[in-house]
Scaffold this motif. Structure first.
Motif, PDB file in Angstrom:
ATOM      1  N   ILE A 322      35.147  31.081  31.127  1.00  0.00           N
ATOM      2  CA  ILE A 322      34.249  30.718  32.230  1.00  0.00           C
ATOM      3  C   ILE A 322      34.309  31.768  33.331  1.00  0.00           C
ATOM      4  N   LEU A 323      35.515  32.157  33.715  1.00  0.00           N
ATOM      5  CA  LEU A 323      35.657  33.124  34.813  1.00  0.00           C
ATOM      6  C   LEU A 323      35.239  34.533  34.396  1.00  0.00           C
ATOM      7  N   MET A 324      35.377  34.835  33.119  1.00  0.00           N
ATOM      8  CA  MET A 324      34.919  36.139  32.631  1.00  0.00           C
ATOM      9  C   MET A 324      33.391  36.224  32.658  1.00  0.00           C
ATOM     10  N   LYS A 325      32.723  35.140  32.289  1.00  0.00           N
ATOM     11  CA  LYS A 325      31.261  35.152  32.193  1.00  0.00           C
ATOM     12  C   LYS A 325      30.586  34.946  33.544  1.00  0.00           C
ATOM     13  N   ASN A 326      31.231  34.202  34.437  1.00  0.00           N
ATOM     14  CA  ASN A 326      30.586  33.822  35.693  1.00  0.00           C
ATOM     15  C   ASN A 326      31.319  34.452  36.874  1.00  0.00           C
ATOM     16  N   LYS A 327      30.980  35.699  37.185  1.00  0.00           N
ATOM     17  CA  LYS A 327      31.660  36.419  38.269  1.00  0.00           C
ATOM     18  C   LYS A 327      31.330  35.816  39.641  1.00  0.00           C
ATOM     19  N   LYS A 328      30.115  35.258  39.794  1.00  0.00           N
ATOM     20  CA  LYS A 328      29.746  34.615  41.055  1.00  0.00           C
ATOM     21  C   LYS A 328      30.699  33.450  41.337  1.00  0.00           C
ATOM     22  N   LEU A 329      30.962  32.651  40.315  1.00  0.00           N
ATOM     23  CA  LEU A 329      31.895  31.531  40.459  1.00  0.00           C
ATOM     24  C   LEU A 329      33.291  32.041  40.783  1.00  0.00           C
ATOM     25  N   TYR A 330      33.683  33.143  40.120  1.00  0.00           N
ATOM     26  CA  TYR A 330      35.014  33.708  40.390  1.00  0.00           C
ATOM     27  C   TYR A 330      35.157  34.079  41.861  1.00  0.00           C
ATOM     28  N   PHE A 331      34.164  34.790  42.405  1.00  0.00           N
ATOM     29  CA  PHE A 331      34.258  35.232  43.801  1.00  0.00           C
ATOM     30  C   PHE A 331      34.259  34.060  44.769  1.00  0.00           C
ATOM     31  N   GLU A 332      33.502  33.006  44.469  1.00  0.00           N
ATOM     32  CA  GLU A 332      33.517  31.809  45.318  1.00  0.00           C
ATOM     33  C   GLU A 332      34.908  31.185  45.326  1.00  0.00           C
ATOM     34  N   MET A 333      35.519  31.082  44.146  1.00  0.00           N
ATOM     35  CA  MET A 333      36.866  30.516  44.036  1.00  0.00           C
ATOM     36  C   MET A 333      37.896  31.415  44.714  1.00  0.00           C
ATOM     37  N   ASN A 334      37.694  32.711  44.603  1.00  0.00           N
ATOM     38  CA  ASN A 334      38.588  33.671  45.247  1.00  0.00           C
ATOM     39  C   ASN A 334      38.620  33.460  46.760  1.00  0.00           C
ATOM     40  N   GLU A 335      37.452  33.339  47.370  1.00  0.00           N
ATOM     41  CA  GLU A 335      37.363  33.121  48.816  1.00  0.00           C
ATOM     42  C   GLU A 335      37.928  31.757  49.210  1.00  0.00           C
ATOM     43  N   ASN A 336      37.623  30.737  48.414  1.00  0.00           N
ATOM     44  CA  ASN A 336      38.111  29.391  48.719  1.00  0.00           C
ATOM     45  C   ASN A 336      39.619  29.271  48.524  1.00  0.00           C
ATOM     46  N   ALA A 337      40.163  29.997  47.554  1.00  0.00           N
ATOM     47  CA  ALA A 337      41.617  29.986  47.344  1.00  0.00           C
ATOM     48  C   ALA A 337      42.340  30.544  48.562  1.00  0.00           C
ATOM     49  N   ILE A 338      41.800  31.601  49.138  1.00  0.00           N
ATOM     50  CA  ILE A 338      42.390  32.195  50.344  1.00  0.00           C
ATOM     51  C   ILE A 338      42.330  31.199  51.503  1.00  0.00           C
ATOM     52  N   ARG A 339      41.186  30.498  51.640  1.00  0.00           N
ATOM     53  CA  ARG A 339      41.051  29.498  52.705  1.00  0.00           C
ATOM     54  C   ARG A 339      42.049  28.353  52.513  1.00  0.00           C
ATOM     55  N   THR A 340      42.185  27.885  51.293  1.00  0.00           N
ATOM     56  CA  THR A 340      43.123  26.792  51.005  1.00  0.00           C
ATOM     57  C   THR A 340      44.548  27.194  51.348  1.00  0.00           C
ATOM     58  N   ALA A 341      44.907  28.413  50.983  1.00  0.00           N
ATOM     59  CA  ALA A 341      46.279  28.881  51.216  1.00  0.00           C
ATOM     60  C   ALA A 341      46.628  28.920  52.698  1.00  0.00           C
ATOM     61  N   LYS A 342      45.648  29.152  53.560  1.00  0.00           N
ATOM     62  CA  LYS A 342      45.913  29.229  54.996  1.00  0.00           C
ATOM     63  C   LYS A 342      46.514  27.929  55.535  1.00  0.00           C
ATOM     64  N   GLU A 343      46.222  26.814  54.878  1.00  0.00           N
ATOM     65  CA  GLU A 343      46.775  25.526  55.296  1.00  0.00           C
ATOM     66  C   GLU A 343      48.295  25.486  55.104  1.00  0.00           C
ATOM     67  N   TYR A 344      48.809  26.411  54.299  1.00  0.00           N
ATOM     68  CA  TYR A 344      50.234  26.443  53.977  1.00  0.00           C
ATOM     69  C   TYR A 344      50.952  27.607  54.651  1.00  0.00           C
ATOM     70  N   SER A 345      50.305  28.237  55.600  1.00  0.00           N
ATOM     71  CA  SER A 345      50.935  29.349  56.309  1.00  0.00           C
ATOM     72  C   SER A 345      52.043  28.833  57.227  1.00  0.00           C
ATOM     73  N   VAL A 346      52.952  29.710  57.599  1.00  0.00           N
ATOM     74  CA  VAL A 346      54.052  29.325  58.488  1.00  0.00           C
ATOM     75  C   VAL A 346      53.516  28.772  59.807  1.00  0.00           C
ATOM     76  N   ASP A 347      52.513  29.424  60.373  1.00  0.00           N
ATOM     77  CA  ASP A 347      51.960  28.977  61.659  1.00  0.00           C
ATOM     78  C   ASP A 347      51.363  27.583  61.543  1.00  0.00           C
ATOM     79  N   SER A 348      50.623  27.334  60.457  1.00  0.00           N
ATOM     80  CA  SER A 348      50.019  26.018  60.259  1.00  0.00           C
ATOM     81  C   SER A 348      51.077  24.934  60.135  1.00  0.00           C
TER      82      SER A 348
END
Length: 369
Positions: A322-348
């Motif tokens: 799925i991720l190999m065929k759908n690069k648009k989906l990959y990039f959306e998940m890439n950006e959202n993964a970074i946003r999700t991770a921010k909730e787990y930062s030391v400052d947060s």
């Protein structure tokens, strides 16, 4: 100055980065210290290994715990396995101090235990009920907190996950994906981590596209041997031993596109909260994970990663395709993964600890009025 004492079975400062950050930001008001309570075991280990530092350290731990029994009104953050025999001493500490019980354990309905209670079970159960009535509870995942509150009466509850260092774990400036997708596994190389199913997927003719696979970790010798055999026969497979340097492992994450963590639940173990997952997402790596309780409380399927069924080579292949065929989906998940991770930062997480400490200070001020 108010003391905050982290009382944990084996210290585990990496679990309390957010609290440490909170203390650093309020150093004129709070002083943070660590005490371990699995003392006799550590003293025996120190004697056997002729480690005088370990012996002296744990003798000091004894003194710290005894002093707590005679002092009052300290803030004690207690990291203890459910139904651990230390609950007897924890109750004594709780009578004179503000105790915050901190746990990543998600199951509180007596159906599962991380440790067996071998003797005096009824007595330990009674002491446990006594302990939970007066405690404030901080859980690592939301489901664990909800389950604890449902089964136990406590003074308050909060969700505060483990946190990562944003100065080490951060995304590359721009993620560029060509026809090659780099997939990484980091962790213990043991059966329950699903390594067999990754190997089977690599060898399958149904895997479509150009993939590169990297395994990083130590563990079962037979599994490591299988990976090395695969490495010798396939140019797209690499193996590296466990990496302890966080900056190096962060660089490895940034050099990869997908992290594959197909753990499965066994009778004695399940993937709980995984720092590898959070740290990889912070570096912009899209996760493919199974629905163990830890990952499914972090990853939202289809938004910031893909969630697959356990023990399934087919599910791994389909997710990768799925991720190999759908690069648009990959990039959306890439950006959202970074946003999700921010909730787990030391400052947060430091901000979340502020609400817990404020609750204690408010109750203390109310009691003194």
């Amino acid at each position: 100055m108010k003391r905050i004492i982290i009382l944990h079975e084996y210290g585990a400062p990496e679990h309390f980065r957010g609290l440490q950050q909170f203390a650093n930001e309020n150093k004129t008001k709070f002083e943070l210290s660590y005490t371990e309570f699995r003392i006799m075991k550590n003293i025996i280990k120190g004697i056997i290994k002729h480690d005088g530092h370990k012996v002296i350290k744990n003798i000091r731990n004894i003194g710290s715990i005894i002093s707590l029994l005679f002092k009052k009104n300290e803030i004690v953050v207690l990291g203890m396995a459910p139904y651990d025999g230390f609950v007897v001493i924890a109750n004594m500490i709780q009578r004179n101090h503000y105790v915050i019980y901190y746990s990543s354990w998600p199951y509180w309905d007596h159906s599962q235990y991380p440790k067996k209670v071998w003797f005096l079970k009824k007595f330990v159960d009674m002491k446990w009920q006594e302990f939970t009535r007066g405690v404030r509870f901080v859980g690592v995942i939301k489901q664990g907190v909800n389950n604890f509150v449902y089964e136990n009466s406590c003074k308050g509850s909060w969700v505060i996950p483990h946190s990562f260092d944003t100065s080490i774990y951060f995304p590359s400036r721009k993620k560029i994906i060509d026809e090659l997708l780099k997939v990484i596994f980091v962790g213990r190389l043991v059966p329950e981590k699903g390594i067999k199913f990754i190997i089977d997927a690599i060898c399958s003719p149904d895997l479509q596209g150009n993939f590169e696979f990297t395994f990083i970790g130590d563990g079962d010798e037979d599994i490591i041997r299988q990976i090395k055999v695969l490495e010798s026969s396939k140019s797209n497979v690499k193996y590296r031993k466990r990496i302890n340097d966080q900056k190096i492992i962060a660089s490895e994450y940034r050099d990869n596109d997908i992290i594959l963590l197909p753990s499965y639940k066994t009778e004695k173990w399940e993937e709980l909260f995984g720092m590898v997952l959070i740290e990889a997402m912070a570096c912009g790596v899209v996760p493919i994970v199974t629905d163990c309780i830890g990952p499914k409380n972090i990853v939202t399927d289809g938004r910031d990663g893909l969630m697959i069924e356990q023990k399934s080579t087919r599910a791994i292949i389909e997710a990768l395709n799925i991720l190999m065929k759908n690069k648009k989906l990959y990039f959306e998940m890439n950006e959202n993964a970074i946003r999700t991770a921010k909730e787990y930062s030391v400052d947060s997480c430091a901000e979340k600890w502020l609400s817990v400490i404020d609750d204690i200070i408010s109750s203390e001020e109310h009691r003194n009025v």
